[in-house]
Motif scaffolding. Structure first.
Motif, PDB file in Angstrom:
ATOM      1  N   VAL A 287       0.759  -1.002   0.066  1.00 43.48           N
ATOM      2  CA  VAL A 287      -0.023   0.026  -0.001  1.00 43.48           C
ATOM      3  C   VAL A 287       0.941   1.176  -0.109  1.00 43.48           C
ATOM      4  O   VAL A 287       1.426   1.399   0.850  1.00 43.48           O
TER       5      VAL A 287
ATOM      6  N   ASN B 189      -3.926   3.854  -4.991  1.00 44.40           N
ATOM      7  CA  ASN B 189      -3.389   2.361  -5.028  1.00 44.40           C
ATOM      8  C   ASN B 189      -4.631   1.502  -5.814  1.00 44.40           C
ATOM      9  O   ASN B 189      -5.704   1.922  -5.952  1.00 44.40           O
TER      10      ASN B 189
ATOM     11  N   LEU C   9      -9.099   2.676   2.445  1.00 45.16           N
ATOM     12  CA  LEU C   9      -9.237   2.436   1.001  1.00 45.16           C
ATOM     13  C   LEU C   9     -10.915   1.769   0.840  1.00 45.16           C
ATOM     14  O   LEU C   9     -11.464   1.706   2.013  1.00 45.16           O
TER      15      LEU C   9
ATOM     16  N   ALA D 243      -4.181   6.194  -0.185  1.00 47.57           N
ATOM     17  CA  ALA D 243      -3.697   5.591   1.334  1.00 47.57           C
ATOM     18  C   ALA D 243      -3.285   6.796   2.150  1.00 47.57           C
ATOM     19  O   ALA D 243      -1.986   7.148   1.904  1.00 47.57           O
TER      20      ALA D 243
ATOM     21  N   TRP E  56      -0.854  -6.941   4.266  1.00 45.61           N
ATOM     22  CA  TRP E  56      -0.516  -5.728   3.603  1.00 45.61           C
ATOM     23  C   TRP E  56       0.450  -4.921   4.446  1.00 45.61           C
ATOM     24  O   TRP E  56       0.699  -5.053   5.755  1.00 45.61           O
TER      25      TRP E  56
END
Length: 737
Positions: A426, A432, A454, A469, A498
């Motif tokens: 991210v 993203n 997100l 992000a 992530w």
């Protein structure tokens, strides 16, 4: 009206060049004919043919006698004379024109007939074979029809013409009207031959005739069978194709390798005798392979053997396998791994039909093993759900027909999540779009867990997490808890790791740098002239800065500090415009990725010079102008680069009387429109071997970026000195030795 005939009188034979009395006999007394004996040909008559004289001789009441002299050169075939008299030449008129032919054969035997009643012999040529192998023979038969009582005579081999390469044999007389001759073909090659006889080569006369034949070196043959497999007692059709006519083909020359097989009669199926079929009934029992062959040269020509095989076996019951419970489960939005196959087996299957399939489904029949077995393929990619979509299969073979019903259910298969092997990256401060692959159809999804602002959406084969992000700088990693659903079921809550990363720094690269300056980490300084030269006022300028930025992510390029030359502007990463003010400018540009605290960037300085015109040097005083070999030279140019030679230059030489520790002034006058640059260079040559290159150069009236030397005894060597010339005027340079 009167009538008339002609005759030879009492003569039965004639000879060449002889004179004979011939009569015109009228049915009653007529008048109007000339009785003069002097003309070579009688007045009123028309004479054609082999006579050299036809004149009046005498007459009675109804008979006129004329002298007819035969040609002395009518040859061995006899001759004839056609005598014509118009009906109006006499009174009373004749009922029709007089038109008679008086003729004789090679033996001199005479005849007389009305020309209209003359039937000349017609000739026909027939051949025993119209297609003949090379070096073989065909018999040509010549048949005439006789005319009246005349006898055909003197027909010889010389009267017969054949195509070059064909050899004539002896001519044989079979009867008065029939003759034969063998014709021999060439020893090699393929071609067409002609045998012919011209018109009127015999007595009394004949029509022309022609016959054509073909001679062949080799005939190419092919064989094909109607099926590769058949049941006991079934009939297979063997087809033989040739590239030349084969008129006498029969099944007797076809061989089979099993005594239980029965051949039928050969049938020609085209109009040129080049395609023949022979039905063959395979044995009534057992199984095996039956070979059907046309042996070498079996058709009477040079020809290679051809053969084909058919499998025979007991009869096969027609069977459609379908599927378990005859229901096909089909996954929506897929082709079901290439479709669904249903095997059908039978005895020489001739057709397979499917009824009831709806779009997008369709079928395809793929036979194998000679139509004894095959696969029915149901194909398609449905995008809607179906329940019990019924269809019917009908198959037909040599023994009958079979049907079977089946159905298709279009369903979902529960999805599964393919967790990436590495944590999703991210990127802070940037948009993203992160993909989580899903096997089978994804219809909806839930995403929970540690969050960084997100959102998500669902595609058919993946879950996509997207957005800017912004995040919490104190949280650098976490997991998304993902659940994917469709009509077939749903996945368990699956953790997908992530981690946060900063955007990659863009870099400046590829900019021309004559000084090879190494950039710093946070800001690159390029204090150079770009792209080497001074730009003149009113010159246009365009520099695409994007050519020198490397970044894997979208970046923003801005002017950070320093002056952009008046007349230029930065738009869409391109610095462009027209210079309108002279000067030196040091704009600084920055390429940035991300935003706010997550931004990553790199900046660069440019130096750009602008002047009005090329400066020029009008005079040098206080020293001696010298030639190009003098040790000191003054260069006037558009930049302060110290490398290549530039013209124009003015060399000057210190006075020959100069001594150690003596100062000499050199006055240089510029009369053009600076600012510009000057360049003073020592060529490294001493004067008289006394003075070397340890020279102290003072330039009090100019901006000398190198400063001045510390004193006369300093041993520092100068390779040159340069600086700005801010305006027109006179500039003094003091050289201390």
């Amino acid at each position: 009206m009167a009538t008339a005939t002609m005759n030879w009188g009492t003569y039965t034979t004639v000879v060449r060049g002889g004179s004979y009395g011939v009569n015109t006999v009228f049915s009653e007394i007529v008048s109007g004919l000339s009785t003069s004996t002097s003309p070579a040909f009688a007045i009123g008559y028309t004479i054609t043919g082999d006579a050299t004289l036809f004149r009046y001789n005498s007459n009675t009441d109804t008979v006129y006698t004329y002298v007819l002299r035969t040609s002395s050169s009518w040859g061995d075939r006899g001759g004839s004379v056609r005598i014509q008299l118009p009906r109006t030449a006499v009174t009373p008129n004749l009922d029709e024109d007089l038109d008679w032919t008086l003729g004789w054969n090679a033996s001199g035997e005479v005849y007389a007939e009305r020309t209209a009643d003359m039937v000349f012999p017609e000739l026909a040529i027939t051949l025993s074979d119209s297609i003949v192998p090379v070096s073989g023979n065909t018999i040509a038969t010549f048949t005439f029809t006789e005319a009246g009582s005349a006898t055909i005579s003197d027909f010889t081999a010389d009267d017969i013409t054949v195509t070059d390469g064909i050899t004539k044999g002896a001519l044989t007389k079979v009867s008065n009207t029939v003759y034969t001759m063998p014709l021999t073909m060439p020893a090699s090659g393929n071609g067409e031959g002609v045998v012919s006889v011209a018109a009127d080569v015999i007595n009394p006369r004949n029509t022309a005739a022609t016959a054509t034949f073909t001679y062949i070196d080799r005939v190419n043959a092919e064989i094909s069978l109607s099926a590769a497999a058949i049941s006991n007692g079934g009939t297979i059709i063997a087809q033989f194709d040739f590239d030349y006519d084969v008129p006498d083909f029969s099944s007797d020359i076809v061989a089979v390798n099993n005594p239980g097989a029965v051949k039928g009669n050969a049938t020609n199926v085209d109009d040129r005798n080049r395609c023949w079929i022979v039905p063959v009934e395979v044995p009534q029992a057992g199984e095996g392979e039956l070979e059907i062959e046309l042996p070498d040269d079996a058709i009477g020509f040079y020809q290679s053997a051809v053969r084909a095989q058919v499998q025979f076996a007991p009869k096969i019951t027609l069977h459609i396998s379908a599927t378990d419970n005859n229901v096909i489960a089909w996954v929506i939005n897929t082709d079901n791994n290439g479709g669904h196959e249903i095997e059908i087996e039978g005895d020489n299957i001739s057709s397979v039909d499917v009824e009831g399939l709806l779009r997008p489904f369709y079928h395809e029949w793929v036979p194998n093993n000679g139509n004894a077995k095959g696969m029915l393929k149901i194909l398609g990619t449905p995008d809607s759900f179906y329940q019990n979509l019924e269809f019917t299969i009908t198959a037909t073979d040599a023994n009958g027909t079979a049907t079977k019903s089946a159905a298709i259910n279009v369903v979902d298969v529960a999805p599964t999540i393919s967790v990436p092997s590495q944590p999703l990256s991210v990127v802070l401060g940037l948009p993203n779009e992160l993909e989580i692959p899903v096997r089978n159809r994804a219809e909806s999804a839930e995403v929970k867990g540690t969050w960084v602002g997100l959102d998500h959406r669902v595609d058919s084969d993946k879950v996509v997490i997207f957005g800017d992000a912004l995040g919490n700088p104190g949280v650098t990693e976490g997991v998304f808890m993902v659940v994917v659903k469709n009509q077939g079921g749903e996945t368990q809550e699956t953790p997908v790791p992530w981690k946060l990363t900063k955007p990659s720094r863009p870099t400046w690269q590829g900019i021309p740098d004559v000084h090879r300056i190494t950039p710093s980490v946070t800001a690159i300084q390029y204090p150079i002239v770009y792209p080497y030269y001074v730009y003149r006022v009113n010159n246009s300028f365009s520099l695409n800065l994007a050519n020198y930025v490397s970044s894997s992510q979208s970046y923003v390029l801005t002017h950070q500090s320093g002056n952009i030359p008046p007349g230029l502007s930065l738009n869409n990463r391109v610095l462009s415009g027209t210079f309108n003010t002279a000067g030196t400018y040091n704009p600084r540009f920055r390429a940035s990725v991300g935003s706010n605290i997550f931004r990553n960037s790199e900046a660069i300085n440019f130096r750009i010079y602008s002047a009005y015109t090329n400066p020029s040097l009008s005079s040098v005083t206080g020293s001696t102008r010298a030639n190009s070999s003098s040790p000191w030279r003054l260069y006037v140019r558009r930049s302060q680069t110290q490398n290549a030679s530039v013209t124009p230059f003015y060399p000057f030489l210190i006075h020959q009387s100069a001594t150690t520790n003596q100062t000499r002034w050199v006055t240089i006058v510029f009369t053009s429109d600076p600012p510009g640059q000057f360049w003073l260079r020592d060529d490294g040559q001493g004067i008289g071997g006394t003075f070397q290159t340890n020279w102290n150069i003072l330039a009090p009236n100019v901006n000398n970026p190198y400063g001045r030397d510390s004193g006369p005894n300093n041993t520092r060597q100068f390779s040159g000195v340069y600086g700005d010339l801010p305006s027109n005027g006179t500039y003094n340079f003091r050289v201390y030795c």
